[in-house]
Design a protein around this motif. Structure first.
Motif, PDB file in Angstrom:
ATOM      1  N   VAL A  97       0.829  -1.202   0.000  1.00 58.57           N
ATOM      2  CA  VAL A  97       0.000   0.000   0.000  1.00 58.57           C
ATOM      3  C   VAL A  97       0.862   1.251   0.000  1.00 58.57           C
ATOM      4  CG1 VAL A  97      -1.668   1.306   1.365  1.00 58.57           C
ATOM      5  CG2 VAL A  97      -1.961  -1.132   1.076  1.00 58.57           C
ATOM      6  N   GLY A  98       1.956   1.227   0.744  1.00 60.71           N
ATOM      7  CA  GLY A  98       2.856   2.373   0.747  1.00 60.71           C
ATOM      8  C   GLY A  98       3.447   2.656  -0.632  1.00 60.71           C
TER       9      GLY A  98
ATOM     10  N   GLU B  91       1.490   9.782  -5.521  1.00 55.04           N
ATOM     11  CA  GLU B  91       2.034  11.070  -5.089  1.00 55.04           C
ATOM     12  C   GLU B  91       1.447  11.522  -3.758  1.00 55.04           C
ATOM     13  OE1 GLU B  91       1.409  13.755  -8.261  1.00 55.04           O
ATOM     14  OE2 GLU B  91       2.752  12.711  -9.661  1.00 55.04           O
ATOM     15  N   ASP B  92       1.403  10.602  -2.802  1.00 55.68           N
ATOM     16  CA  ASP B  92       0.938  10.929  -1.457  1.00 55.68           C
ATOM     17  C   ASP B  92       2.070  11.623  -0.706  1.00 55.68           C
ATOM     18  OD1 ASP B  92       0.080  10.953   1.209  1.00 55.68           O
ATOM     19  OD2 ASP B  92      -1.173   9.194   0.877  1.00 55.68           O
ATOM     20  N   PRO B  93       1.834  12.784  -0.119  1.00 60.03           N
ATOM     21  CA  PRO B  93       2.931  13.506   0.563  1.00 60.03           C
ATOM     22  C   PRO B  93       3.381  12.839   1.860  1.00 60.03           C
ATOM     23  CG  PRO B  93       0.846  14.674   0.848  1.00 60.03           C
ATOM     24  CD  PRO B  93       0.587  13.567  -0.119  1.00 60.03           C
ATOM     25  N   ASP B  94       2.558  11.994   2.479  1.00 61.04           N
ATOM     26  CA  ASP B  94       2.910  11.379   3.758  1.00 61.04           C
ATOM     27  C   ASP B  94       3.559  10.016   3.601  1.00 61.04           C
ATOM     28  OD1 ASP B  94       1.740  13.574   4.972  1.00 61.04           O
ATOM     29  OD2 ASP B  94      -0.220  12.605   5.096  1.00 61.04           O
ATOM     30  N   VAL B  95       3.975   9.654   2.400  1.00 63.91           N
ATOM     31  CA  VAL B  95       4.474   8.304   2.184  1.00 63.91           C
ATOM     32  C   VAL B  95       5.828   8.094   2.865  1.00 63.91           C
ATOM     33  CG1 VAL B  95       5.624   8.872  -0.001  1.00 63.91           C
ATOM     34  CG2 VAL B  95       4.812   6.548   0.402  1.00 63.91           C
ATOM     35  N   VAL B  96       6.629   9.147   3.006  1.00 64.77           N
ATOM     36  CA  VAL B  96       7.939   8.995   3.653  1.00 64.77           C
ATOM     37  C   VAL B  96       7.764   8.621   5.118  1.00 64.77           C
ATOM     38  CG1 VAL B  96      10.098  10.151   4.222  1.00 64.77           C
ATOM     39  CG2 VAL B  96       8.995  10.587   2.029  1.00 64.77           C
TER      40      VAL B  96
ATOM     41  N   GLN C 233      -9.936  -1.899   3.766  1.00 62.54           N
ATOM     42  CA  GLN C 233      -9.777  -3.351   3.708  1.00 62.54           C
ATOM     43  C   GLN C 233      -8.398  -3.790   4.196  1.00 62.54           C
ATOM     44  OE1 GLN C 233     -12.101  -5.476   3.109  1.00 62.54           O
ATOM     45  NE2 GLN C 233     -13.666  -3.984   2.540  1.00 62.54           N
ATOM     46  N   VAL C 234      -7.370  -3.070   3.782  1.00 60.63           N
ATOM     47  CA  VAL C 234      -6.008  -3.428   4.214  1.00 60.63           C
ATOM     48  C   VAL C 234      -5.863  -3.263   5.711  1.00 60.63           C
ATOM     49  CG1 VAL C 234      -3.591  -2.737   4.067  1.00 60.63           C
ATOM     50  CG2 VAL C 234      -4.932  -2.969   1.990  1.00 60.63           C
ATOM     51  N   SER C 235      -6.384  -2.177   6.234  1.00 57.75           N
ATOM     52  CA  SER C 235      -6.268  -1.955   7.678  1.00 57.75           C
ATOM     53  C   SER C 235      -6.947  -3.073   8.463  1.00 57.75           C
ATOM     54  CB  SER C 235      -6.881  -0.607   8.033  1.00 57.75           C
ATOM     55  OG  SER C 235      -8.275  -0.594   7.724  1.00 57.75           O
ATOM     56  N   GLN C 236      -8.101  -3.535   7.992  1.00 55.34           N
ATOM     57  CA  GLN C 236      -8.799  -4.614   8.695  1.00 55.34           C
ATOM     58  C   GLN C 236      -8.032  -5.936   8.600  1.00 55.34           C
ATOM     59  OE1 GLN C 236     -12.816  -4.763   7.242  1.00 55.34           O
ATOM     60  NE2 GLN C 236     -13.314  -2.689   7.930  1.00 55.34           N
ATOM     61  N   GLN C 237      -7.481  -6.229   7.422  1.00 56.21           N
ATOM     62  CA  GLN C 237      -6.726  -7.472   7.264  1.00 56.21           C
ATOM     63  C   GLN C 237      -5.468  -7.456   8.128  1.00 56.21           C
ATOM     64  OE1 GLN C 237      -7.430 -10.245   5.614  1.00 56.21           O
ATOM     65  NE2 GLN C 237      -9.394  -9.493   4.873  1.00 56.21           N
TER      66      GLN C 237
END
Length: 1136
Positions: A621-622, A629-634, A679-683
């Motif tokens: 997901v990261g 182009e998510d700014p919080d990915v770092v 979904q990812v957070s729940q898994q």
């Protein structure tokens, strides 16, 4: 008043007669009687010549059942009639000729013309068997009935089924059908094999009958087809020659007869005219007009008597198409290439150009769609033939008719499309061939959009591991221009097709992640298209990435597709790409390496594997967030790296702080409005619930206490700085002149509304309240601007500016002598004031919308948190995790504090499911009691129980009381388990001091008693259901405890019985041992041995007498009852 009419003598006499009306009971009784009669054995004795009343009734019953709609009744009646006419056994004698003729004339042949129920079927069955025995192998007619010839019987048929005179249309139709069924009986009986003249006599009648009505031609042709399948080659040759002479070769029936004859005898001699074979290339020119049944006379013979009558169009397909299909299937089994070539020529020349051409009528196109369906269903296992069905004219007609509902053949086209779907579902291996024909060649790449259907999407559902590579090759074109679409439309359609394939679930859950999979290969192709393919236009990549994200969200739901998802993310990486980004390149490179390592090294325990998969999902997901182009990915990669380092060990329990890191990551993910993130957070959360610490759980429950307004949003997401920046940016947009004008206008507004309520006169508390509730009439912002949220406040402000009033306030308005004329400068100032009022009104509405959006954001975030807590409670309740009890208080506080009903309901449901989980764990886990005692602290549970009772009094609502009662009883059940464990411990050790057990149970009852006392004295408010639930629980526990005690008692009695049996066995062994010793002593000393035997015998006799006396006493007691106690005592004394 008119006088009553006198009854005549005849009317009075008719009263004595039985009425012809039948009641319902009589009808049902007669019906049941006939059914019962059918179930009995029918009389198979021969029919007699001189009929009596009983014989007439018997024949009537048999022929009545012969026309029944019940197949079993017909068969049973047919067997009985055949046996009664010709003798069922070998020794049975046929009936006299006069009897047989009577039944043939009056019953059997005449019955063929009857339209009652299933008479034709039943009578045909008897006639076929009778004719077969009379003129077949047995040839009974020659031996028993010399005067009964074949021609005579055939004439009987003609006479009995002749429609003479002026008869109604339905009766004429019945006679024609009767004759047709009779001729078919002659054919099926096989009576013409011995003598060719018989067949040609039947053939003449069949041809003559076919000229009567146009709708009889196909029926008569099918009779000839049945005959050809059973005749020898010479007879078949003569038959074809006769049909050719009659001019019947160039008809649909003639084509079918020729095909059957040539398939049976390929080397037979056929007439030179009109053709040697109807399906060869030289015959295809005349075949379309024949099979379309146009009625044209294509022969050179000018005799008008040989021309066929044109038949009306019918929706039923001619039987010749079944014979054509069978011919090509048989030919394909012998020579595939030859069959493919001939079928292509036939389909293009006859069907495509004949039924689907522009000049074809709607009726012919409708027949063409039916032919297509029949051929598709018949050739579905022969893919080389299926490909030839999708010809040019057929595809054009199919797409045009299916595109719009107002088309005449719209429903027929949709039915053809459903036939395609059904064929692929029945034979998935043919999917690539069908898909290629729909998307290319004579079809179009956007077939679904062209036809306004979802045909291709439904077909893609039947893709399998064996066909997925071919399907992807068909969908992914090397040159987008070959699709016939513009590049954006092509990539949109391709993305939709790949998304559909990626949504197909895997067949087995244990399938290897690296093995062939429909979803795996499809998601890789979709991911590469959305993130890596440079040919995709930039304006389309956003939509493709959205589809890829949705596909990932669906894959996450299925654990068996975990490997496919990670492999798809790994396929994004391109050579040389990471070196270009000097800032994030190394971080992304490390993320790819971590992901590769996590999915390849699946070692350790099951829990360790689950954690590795969860961490791999987070890395995947990261990486997707980086490409989006998510700014919080770092920050996300840094936190994942910290988790990876802490989990990179054998002892997972010692991984300190990892649960807090993961909870923070998951909370940041669920805050995003993305299905994939949810979904990812729940898994991921489900994989490490057993590692959650109290601090991590506190991080998870803290957001539940946030306010559901702008302040709550600011507290959760730290939006204060952003809001300040937005406010500063909004203020800087105005020029100095606009600010000056605004200040002047505000001063005027304040002066105008200084005496009115709601215009800048609210206190700070009132302003805060209006911020929260959005119900204020009007208020000032930080700069003194007046904001109106109430229409009345706006009316007042406008009235002050205009100097007017509403019509309903004439009495309150003061008279004004001022002149209404205004100067130009006053008018301009007046306009500015009005503009400012409406400007502030717009600001107020925008702020109200912002408040609503803030509340929705907080509520949605709480919903996502509750989803995680529901997973935690579901996973950990069976394990009796003490942290589950810590969640109950935040859930109850949410039920009490929230103003959103769905949130309260979801929190209450989590508590209820937790209680059910504890009950299931106790019934299914044998070590439940031990686990409770090892993990749960008694004092903590008692303190939690007191806190829950305190919380229960905070809100008197029914929903809150229900949730609080459920949580309280869950804690009580754990405390009683601890008490039971203490009781077992004391019983095992034999100690009499049970103060610990009494402390637990007494503390529980004291807690409820104290709460009930406060409620009774009015100190607290609580629902009575809180205590009724407690009493119901006590009743249930008492029943279970009584049952358990009874069970233990039975087990103890069983143990006692076992001990007594063992003692008796030991006594018997001792007696046997003593007897053996006495025998030895008797041998040594006979006198002493005899005395001992006498003594033992006397003892046994005494014991026997005592048992008999006891039995007598019991019998006396049973007879006398309780009122005769004195007699019992006397009997006992006497017995003693």
């Amino acid at each position: 008043m008119g006088s009553k009419r006198k009854r005549s003598a005849n009317e009075a006499a008719n009263d004595n007669q039985q009425s012809n009306k039948r009641s319902k009971k009589q009808t049902s009784a007669q019906t049941n009687g006939s059914t019962a009669k059918t179930s009995t054995t029918l009389d198979k004795s021969p029919f007699v010549e001189q009929l009596t009343a009983e014989e007439r009734k018997r024949e009537l019953t048999l022929y009545e059942q012969l026309g029944s709609e019940d197949e079993n009744e017909r068969i049973e009646a047919a067997g009985t009639i055949i046996s009664a006419l010709l003798g069922g056994d070998e020794d049975g004698e046929p009936v006299p000729e006069t009897v047989l003729l009577r039944h043939l004339e009056k019953r059997l042949f005449r019955g063929l013309a009857s339209g009652r129920n299933a008479s034709r079927l039943g009578f045909s069955l008897v006639l076929t068997e009778v004719l077969g025995q009379l003129f077949g192998e047995k040839n009974i007619a020659a031996a028993k009935y010399p005067d009964l010839s074949f021609d005579k019987v055939l004439n009987i048929l003609v006479e009995q089924t002749h429609a003479g005179g002026n008869v109604p249309g339905q009766e004429e139709r019945d006679h024609y059908f009767g004759q047709l069924f009779g001729l078919e009986c002659f054919v099926r009986s096989g009576t013409f094999f011995a003598d060719q003249s018989r067949w040609f006599a039947v053939l003449d009648l069949v041809l003559k009958l076919s000229q009567k009505k146009s709708w009889l031609k196909s029926q008569c042709g099918f009779v000839i087809v049945q005959a050809v399948t059973g005749m020898d080659k010479k007879v078949a040759e003569k038959t074809l020659q006769k049909l050719a002479d009659e001019g019947l070769a160039k008809t649909p029936e003639g084509v079918g007869i020729w095909l059957v004859a040539l398939d049976r005898y390929s080397d037979m001699k056929v007439p030179s005219q009109p053709w040697t074979h109807p399906l060869v290339a030289t015959s295809l020119a005349a075949l379309p007009a024949i099979l379309k049944d146009s009625g044209r006379d294509t022969s050179n013979d000018g005799d008008a008597s040989k021309k066929q009558k044109q038949s009306n169009w019918t929706a039923q397909l001619h039987f010749v198409w079944d014979l054509v299909l069978a011919h090509f299937i048989k030919l394909s089994d012998q020579d595939v290439d030859r069959a493919t070539e001939q079928f292509q020529q036939f389909w293009n020349r006859v069907v495509d150009e004949g039924f689907f051409s522009k000049n074809s009528s709607d009726n012919q196109k409708f027949s063409g769609f039916m032919i297509f369906q029949k051929m598709l269903e018949g050739t579905v296992k022969c893919s080389y033939l299926v490909k030839k069905l999708f010809s040019k004219n057929m595809m054009t007609c199919l797409m045009n008719q299916a595109a719009k509902e107002d088309r005449y053949l719209h429903r027929a086209a949709l039915k053809a499309l459903r036939a395609i779907e059904g064929a692929v579902e029945a034979q998935p291996a043919v999917l690539p061939d069908v898909l290629k024909q729909l998307l290319s060649n004579h079809g179009t790449y956007n077939f679904d959009q062209r036809t306004n259907t979802k045909t291709v999407e439904k077909l893609l559902q039947f893709a399998e591991a064996q066909t997925i590579k071919r399907v992807l090759d068909i969908l992914k074109l090397k040159d987008a221009s070959k699709s016939g679409l513009e590049a954006p439309k092509y990539y949109q359609a391709l993305g939709q097709y790949l998304f559909k394939l990626a949504s197909i679930p895997s067949e087995t859950s244990d399938e290897p992640a690296t093995g062939p999979s429909v979803a795996g290969l499809a998601i890789q192709s979709l991911t590469a298209l959305a993130f890596s393919t440079e040919a995709v236009p930039e304006n389309i990549k956003g939509a493709l990435r959205t589809k890829a994200t949705s596909a990932f969200a669906r894959l996450v739901k299925r654990p068996e597709d975990f490997g496919h998802l990670c492999n798809a993310v790994l396929s994004i990486r391109k050579a040389g790409e990471l070196e270009k980004d000097q800032l994030l390149g190394p971080v992304l490179q490390q993320a790819f390496e971590r992901l590769q390592k996590l999915i390849t090294s699946q070692q350790g325990s099951e829990e360790s594997k689950a954690l590795q998969q969860a961490l791999a999902l987070l890395y995947a997901v990261g990486i997707l967030q980086y490409y989006n182009e998510d700014p919080d990915v770092v920050d996300l990669f840094n936190e994942l790296e910290e988790c990876y380092d802490r989990l990179d060990g054998d002892n997972l329990e010692e991984a300190e702080g990892v649960s807090e890191y993961l909870v923070e990551i998951l909370l940041a993910m669920v805050a995003r409005p993305s299905s994939l993130m949810r979904q990812v957070s729940q898994q991921v959360f489900e994989a490490f619930t057993h590692l959650l610490s109290s601090q991590a759980l506190e991080l998870l429950t803290d957001p539940l206490t946030a306010e559901e307004n702008a302040r709550g949003q600011q507290a959760l997401f730290s939006t204060e700085d952003e809001d300040m920046n937005d406010a500063d940016a909004g203020d800087s947009e105005h020029s100095d002149e606009e600010e000056l004008d605004s200040d002047v206008e505000i001063v005027d507004l304040e002066e105008a509304g200084s005496d009115e309520e709601g215009l800048g006169g609210d206190s700070d508390d009132e302003e805060n309240s209006s911020d929260d509730d959005g119900e204020g009439k009007g208020k000032q912002n930080g700069k003194g601007d007046v904001e109106f949220e109430d229409p009345e406040a706006l009316d007042k402000a406008l009235a002050d500016i205009l100097g007017t009033h509403r019509l309903d306030k004439d009495a309150e308005a003061a008279e004004s002598d001022q002149d209404s004329d205004m100067t130009d400068s006053e008018m301009m100032a007046f306009d500015d004031k009005l503009a400012e009022v409406f400007k502030q009104r717009a600001k107020a509405s925008n702020k109200k919308k912002d408040q609503k959006d803030a509340k929705d954001t907080v509520v949605n975030f709480k919903h996502r948190v509750l989803d995680l807590l529901a997973i935690f409670m579901k996973q950990e309740a069976p394990r009796v995790n003490p942290l589950c009890f810590d969640v109950t208080l935040p859930l109850l506080q949410l039920v009490r504090m929230t103003t959103t009903k769905p949130l309260a309901n979801k929190a209450s449901d989590i508590i209820a499911e937790f209680s059910k989980g504890l009950k299931k764990a106790r019934s299914s886990n044998d070590n439940y009691v031990d686990e409770v005692c090892d993990k749960v602290d008694r004092e903590d549970m008692l303190e939690l129980l007191r806190t829950l009772h305190q919380q229960a009094s905070e809100d008197p609502s029914h929903a809150f009381a229900k949730a609080a009662s459920t949580a309280s009883l869950a804690v009580v059940s754990i405390l009683f388990v601890l008490a039971e464990k203490e009781e077992e411990k004391h019983e095992r050790t034999g100690e009499e001091d049970q103060e610990d057990e009494k402390d637990i149970i007494e503390s529980v009852f004291e807690c409820y008693a104290e709460t009930q006392r406060k409620w009774c004295l009015g100190e607290i408010r609580i629902q009575p259901s809180f205590f009724s639930d407690w009493l119901n629980w006590c009743q249930s526990h008492a029943n279970n405890a009584a049952a358990a005690r009874e069970k233990r008692k039975q087990l103890d009695e069983m143990d006692i019985d076992v001990e007594e049996e063992e003692e008796e066995k030991e006594v018997e062994k001792d007696e046997e041992e003593s007897e053996r010793k006495s025998v030895k002593e008797t041998d040594k000393n006979p006198k002493t041995g005899i005395e001992k035997k006498k003594k033992k015998k006397a003892e046994k006799d005494t014991e026997k007498e005592e048992k008999e006396i006891i039995e007598e006493i019991k019998e006396v007691e049973a007879e006398k009852g309780k009122g005769k106690g004195k007699g019992k005592k006397k009997d006992k004394k006497k017995a003693k």
